[in-house]
Motif scaffolding. Structure first.
Motif, PDB file in Angstrom:
ATOM      1  N   GLU A  41      39.893  44.149  38.475  1.00  0.00           N
ATOM      2  CA  GLU A  41      39.260  43.711  37.223  1.00  0.00           C
ATOM      3  C   GLU A  41      38.630  42.311  37.317  1.00  0.00           C
ATOM      4  O   GLU A  41      37.931  41.889  36.401  1.00  0.00           O
ATOM      5  N   GLY A  42      38.875  41.602  38.395  1.00  0.00           N
ATOM      6  CA  GLY A  42      38.372  40.232  38.528  1.00  0.00           C
ATOM      7  C   GLY A  42      36.922  40.216  38.996  1.00  0.00           C
ATOM      8  O   GLY A  42      36.090  41.029  38.560  1.00  0.00           O
ATOM      9  N   SER A  43      36.610  39.300  39.884  1.00  0.00           N
ATOM     10  CA  SER A  43      35.228  39.174  40.384  1.00  0.00           C
ATOM     11  C   SER A  43      34.737  40.473  40.992  1.00  0.00           C
ATOM     12  O   SER A  43      33.537  40.779  40.926  1.00  0.00           O
ATOM     13  N   THR A  44      35.650  41.216  41.585  1.00  0.00           N
ATOM     14  CA  THR A  44      35.243  42.452  42.270  1.00  0.00           C
ATOM     15  C   THR A  44      34.503  43.390  41.321  1.00  0.00           C
ATOM     16  O   THR A  44      33.503  44.004  41.694  1.00  0.00           O
ATOM     17  N   TYR A 206      40.981  32.410  40.787  1.00  0.00           N
ATOM     18  CA  TYR A 206      42.226  31.748  40.370  1.00  0.00           C
ATOM     19  C   TYR A 206      42.996  31.159  41.555  1.00  0.00           C
ATOM     20  O   TYR A 206      44.141  30.745  41.407  1.00  0.00           O
ATOM     21  N   GLU A 308      33.928  32.278  43.371  1.00  0.00           N
ATOM     22  CA  GLU A 308      35.094  31.502  43.793  1.00  0.00           C
ATOM     23  C   GLU A 308      34.612  30.547  44.876  1.00  0.00           C
ATOM     24  O   GLU A 308      34.604  30.869  46.048  1.00  0.00           O
ATOM     25  N   GLY A 336      32.554  37.663  49.045  1.00  0.00           N
ATOM     26  CA  GLY A 336      33.861  38.243  49.365  1.00  0.00           C
ATOM     27  C   GLY A 336      33.859  39.749  49.429  1.00  0.00           C
ATOM     28  O   GLY A 336      34.615  40.335  50.207  1.00  0.00           O
ATOM     29  N   GLU A 383      24.907  36.007  46.171  1.00  0.00           N
ATOM     30  CA  GLU A 383      24.364  37.090  45.352  1.00  0.00           C
ATOM     31  C   GLU A 383      24.996  37.057  43.977  1.00  0.00           C
ATOM     32  O   GLU A 383      26.147  36.867  43.819  1.00  0.00           O
TER      33      GLU A 383
HETATM   34  C1  LIG Z   1      28.013  38.319  39.363  1.00  0.00           C
HETATM   35  C2  LIG Z   1      28.606  38.408  40.737  1.00  0.00           C
HETATM   36  C3  LIG Z   1      27.895  39.041  41.760  1.00  0.00           C
HETATM   37  C4  LIG Z   1      28.433  39.112  43.037  1.00  0.00           C
HETATM   38  N1  LIG Z   1      27.726  39.780  44.011  1.00  0.00           N
HETATM   39  C5  LIG Z   1      28.242  39.879  45.261  1.00  0.00           C
HETATM   40  C6  LIG Z   1      27.545  40.612  46.269  1.00  0.00           C
HETATM   41  O1  LIG Z   1      26.465  41.147  46.028  1.00  0.00           O
HETATM   42  N2  LIG Z   1      28.121  40.719  47.489  1.00  0.00           N
HETATM   43  C7  LIG Z   1      29.325  40.121  47.786  1.00  0.00           C
HETATM   44  O2  LIG Z   1      29.776  40.213  48.913  1.00  0.00           O
HETATM   45  N3  LIG Z   1      30.007  39.430  46.839  1.00  0.00           N
HETATM   46  C8  LIG Z   1      29.496  39.297  45.594  1.00  0.00           C
HETATM   47  N4  LIG Z   1      30.172  38.610  44.649  1.00  0.00           N
HETATM   48  C9  LIG Z   1      31.421  37.921  45.019  1.00  0.00           C
HETATM   49  C10 LIG Z   1      32.560  38.913  45.067  1.00  0.00           C
HETATM   50  O3  LIG Z   1      32.622  39.607  43.843  1.00  0.00           O
HETATM   51  C11 LIG Z   1      33.848  38.141  45.324  1.00  0.00           C
HETATM   52  O4  LIG Z   1      33.676  37.318  46.455  1.00  0.00           O
HETATM   53  C12 LIG Z   1      35.018  39.089  45.579  1.00  0.00           C
HETATM   54  O5  LIG Z   1      35.100  40.070  44.580  1.00  0.00           O
HETATM   55  C13 LIG Z   1      36.303  38.296  45.667  1.00  0.00           C
HETATM   56  O6  LIG Z   1      37.369  39.202  45.705  1.00  0.00           O
HETATM   57  P1  LIG Z   1      38.829  38.704  45.447  1.00  0.00           P
HETATM   58  O7  LIG Z   1      39.710  39.883  45.668  1.00  0.00           O
HETATM   59  O8  LIG Z   1      39.072  37.470  46.235  1.00  0.00           O
HETATM   60  O9  LIG Z   1      38.830  38.232  43.923  1.00  0.00           O
HETATM   61  P2  LIG Z   1      39.022  39.083  42.589  1.00  0.00           P
HETATM   62  O10 LIG Z   1      38.276  40.362  42.605  1.00  0.00           O
HETATM   63  O11 LIG Z   1      38.764  38.156  41.448  1.00  0.00           O
HETATM   64  O12 LIG Z   1      40.551  39.460  42.634  1.00  0.00           O
HETATM   65  C14 LIG Z   1      41.560  38.498  42.424  1.00  0.00           C
HETATM   66  C15 LIG Z   1      42.609  39.156  41.572  1.00  0.00           C
HETATM   67  O13 LIG Z   1      43.720  38.269  41.458  1.00  0.00           O
HETATM   68  C16 LIG Z   1      44.309  38.488  40.189  1.00  0.00           C
HETATM   69  N5  LIG Z   1      45.128  37.325  39.878  1.00  0.00           N
HETATM   70  C17 LIG Z   1      44.726  36.051  39.660  1.00  0.00           C
HETATM   71  N6  LIG Z   1      45.775  35.248  39.393  1.00  0.00           N
HETATM   72  C18 LIG Z   1      46.886  36.054  39.460  1.00  0.00           C
HETATM   73  C19 LIG Z   1      48.267  35.800  39.260  1.00  0.00           C
HETATM   74  N7  LIG Z   1      48.733  34.586  38.950  1.00  0.00           N
HETATM   75  N8  LIG Z   1      49.138  36.847  39.413  1.00  0.00           N
HETATM   76  C20 LIG Z   1      48.674  38.078  39.737  1.00  0.00           C
HETATM   77  N9  LIG Z   1      47.358  38.366  39.906  1.00  0.00           N
HETATM   78  C21 LIG Z   1      46.484  37.354  39.777  1.00  0.00           C
HETATM   79  C22 LIG Z   1      43.093  38.645  39.286  1.00  0.00           C
HETATM   80  O14 LIG Z   1      43.432  39.311  38.072  1.00  0.00           O
HETATM   81  C23 LIG Z   1      42.136  39.439  40.151  1.00  0.00           C
HETATM   82  O15 LIG Z   1      42.165  40.824  39.904  1.00  0.00           O
HETATM   83  C24 LIG Z   1      29.698  38.540  43.345  1.00  0.00           C
HETATM   84  C25 LIG Z   1      30.419  37.919  42.317  1.00  0.00           C
HETATM   85  C26 LIG Z   1      29.886  37.855  41.019  1.00  0.00           C
HETATM   86  C27 LIG Z   1      30.680  37.202  39.946  1.00  0.00           C
END
Ligand SMILES: Cc1cc2nc3c(=O)[nH]c(=O)nc-3n(C[C@H](O)[C@H](O)[C@H](O)COP(=O)(O)OP(=O)(O)OC[C@H]3O[C@@H](n4cnc5c(N)ncnc54)[C@H](O)[C@@H]3O)c2cc1C
Length: 383
Positions: A41-44, A206, A308, A336, A383
């Motif tokens: 549900e986050g950035s993904t 976060y 992030e 990411g 992106e």
């Molecule tokens: C508009 C937009 C477009 C993008 N386009 C691209 C693209 O085209 N290509 C690309 O490669 N990347 C893109 N990105 C970047 C990509 O979405 C992120 O780099 C990637 O999703 C990061 O994944 P993550 O798992 O680190 O973070 P997230 O998906 O945010 O997952 C982190 C998770 O941790 C959970 N969390 C946080 N704190 C806690 C806690 N204390 N306890 C338990 N759970 C917690 C959150 O709820 C969340 O679900 C884009 C981002 C945005 C916002």
């Protein structure tokens, strides 16, 4: 919930689930993944799904090439479909400085065997006549780039992780990281404590907050980025590359029968995820500038997500110095999603004490305190 685990992963986005999957592939037992809300549900969930090899630093290129091994064969490896649309990425350079840097970047990319084409404005006009080119110096295009669905990718990792025995708990927020001196010893969640010698921060935007829970500084900040979507738009022929106007910080691609268009990026950190309708004015201006026929487009909806961002726009990977067992998989700075297969793989190797298949020493968090950030000629496009 169990009282003990061997490895706890905080965060059920694409990074946490890829790591969980790769640990499961290595038959590691006792892995627990904790997600405060719902998986993905986050950035993904907000991501544009872009996947490219056109990067400007060796480390990012290596992550792209390793990840492409998974993206190109996702359904065979994962048993779930991933509609990877290889429409190519087209980068447009409007200034001489950008064009020089693009050419240098393409030299670097070619050293890695990436088939990137340098195009003149005339060639760009010939291939994509709907683009305005009179102010361009040139562009680079790589047909192997494209985009895929973050939801499908995440589902594949989650299924594989569950099949391998990873215990995944949604609705379970980590509130504190437990330490014994200079080692982590577990986490306190809203549902109780779990003890573990290894805790991985995969909390996306976060990451800094989770770092504070362990009493350490993880230099990652959240920056809002907005995307907008048009109603069906038949005036541009397919296939349409994911097209990036670098100077304007604007890109667009096909989304169903309509278009996905990037909005302005905030230059101050916040967790604000509201859609700002003023942003639509800028989106419309940028769109009509580069693609005049887009004056016929109707924006239907939009959403906002968080990047992030690390201080040098590169990932922060590795064990936190001085806090044994606390691992970081953070700071992807807008890339990411596409690098998640490689990140999950190398992080699993690192945590298990193996030699990571990509040398990630340059991504250690210590590079900032040592004054050795990764330097790029142009700030990385996100992106
Ligand atoms: C508009 C937009 C477009 C993008 N386009 C691209 C693209 O085209 N290509 C690309 O490669 N990347 C893109 N990105 C970047 C990509 O979405 C992120 O780099 C990637 O999703 C990061 O994944 P993550 O798992 O680190 O973070 P997230 O998906 O945010 O997952 C982190 C998770 O941790 C959970 N969390 C946080 N704190 C806690 C806690 N204390 N306890 C338990 N759970 C917690 C959150 O709820 C969340 O679900 C884009 C981002 C945005 C916002």
């Amino acid at each position: 919930m169990e009282k003990t685990a061997d490895i706890i992963i905080i965060g059920g986005g694409i990074i946490g689930t890829s790591l969980a999957y790769h640990l499961a592939q290595k038959k590691v037992k006792g892995v627990v993944l904790l997600e405060k809300g719902m998986l993905g549900e986050g950035s993904t969930a907000k991501c544009a799904g872009g996947i490219r090899a056109q990067f400007s630093t060796e480390i990012n290129i290596r992550f792209s090439l390793e990840s492409l091994k998974t993206w190109n064969h996702f359904s065979e490896i994962m048993g779930t479909e991933l509609d990877f649309k290889k429409v190519g990425y087209l980068f447009l350079a409007a200034t001489e400085e950008e064009w020089t840097i693009f050419r240098n970047n393409s030299d670097l990319q070619k050293k890695f065997g990436i088939p990137v084409d340098l195009l003149s404005p005339q060639e760009i006009q010939y291939r994509w006549p709907f683009l305005r080119v009179d102010d361009l110096q040139g562009g680079t295009f790589c047909q192997g780039d494209g985009y895929a669905g973050p939801h499908e990718a995440l589902s594949g990792f989650v299924r594989g992780a569950r099949r391998g025995g990873v215990r995944i708990y949604e609705g379970t927020e980590v509130l504190q990281i437990l330490r014994k001196g200079n080692k982590v010893s577990g986490v306190r969640t809203g549902r109780g404590e779990i003890f573990s010698p290894i805790v991985v921060n995969a909390a996306g935007p976060y990451a800094g907050e989770v770092g504070k829970m362990a009493g350490v500084e993880v230099p990652v900040q959240p920056f809002r980025r907005q995307l907008f979507f048009t109603r069906p738009f038949p005036y541009i022929p397919d296939p349409l590359p994911l097209t990036i106007d670098f100077s304007r910080g604007w890109y667009f691609r096909r989304e169903g029968k309509g278009l996905l268009i990037s909005g302005p990026k905030d230059d101050f950190p916040s967790f604000n995820l509201n859609v700002d309708y003023q942003a639509m004015v800028e989106v419309a201006r940028n769109s009509m500038y580069r693609v005049p026929i887009m004056e016929k487009a109707e924006i239907d909806r939009g959403w906002a997500g968080s990047y992030e961002i690390s201080p040098d726009n590169h990932a922060i990977l590795g064990e936190f110095p001085g806090l044994r067992g606390f691992f970081l998989a953070n700071g992807f700075s807008g890339h990411g999603f596409q690098h998640s297969p490689a990140v999950g793989k190398v992080m699993a190797e690192l945590i298990l004490g193996e030699q990571p298949s990509i040398d990630i020493s340059c991504l250690s968090v210590e590079r900032f305190s040592k004054g050795e950030p990764i330097r790029e000629a142009l700030t990385a496009f996100k992106e």
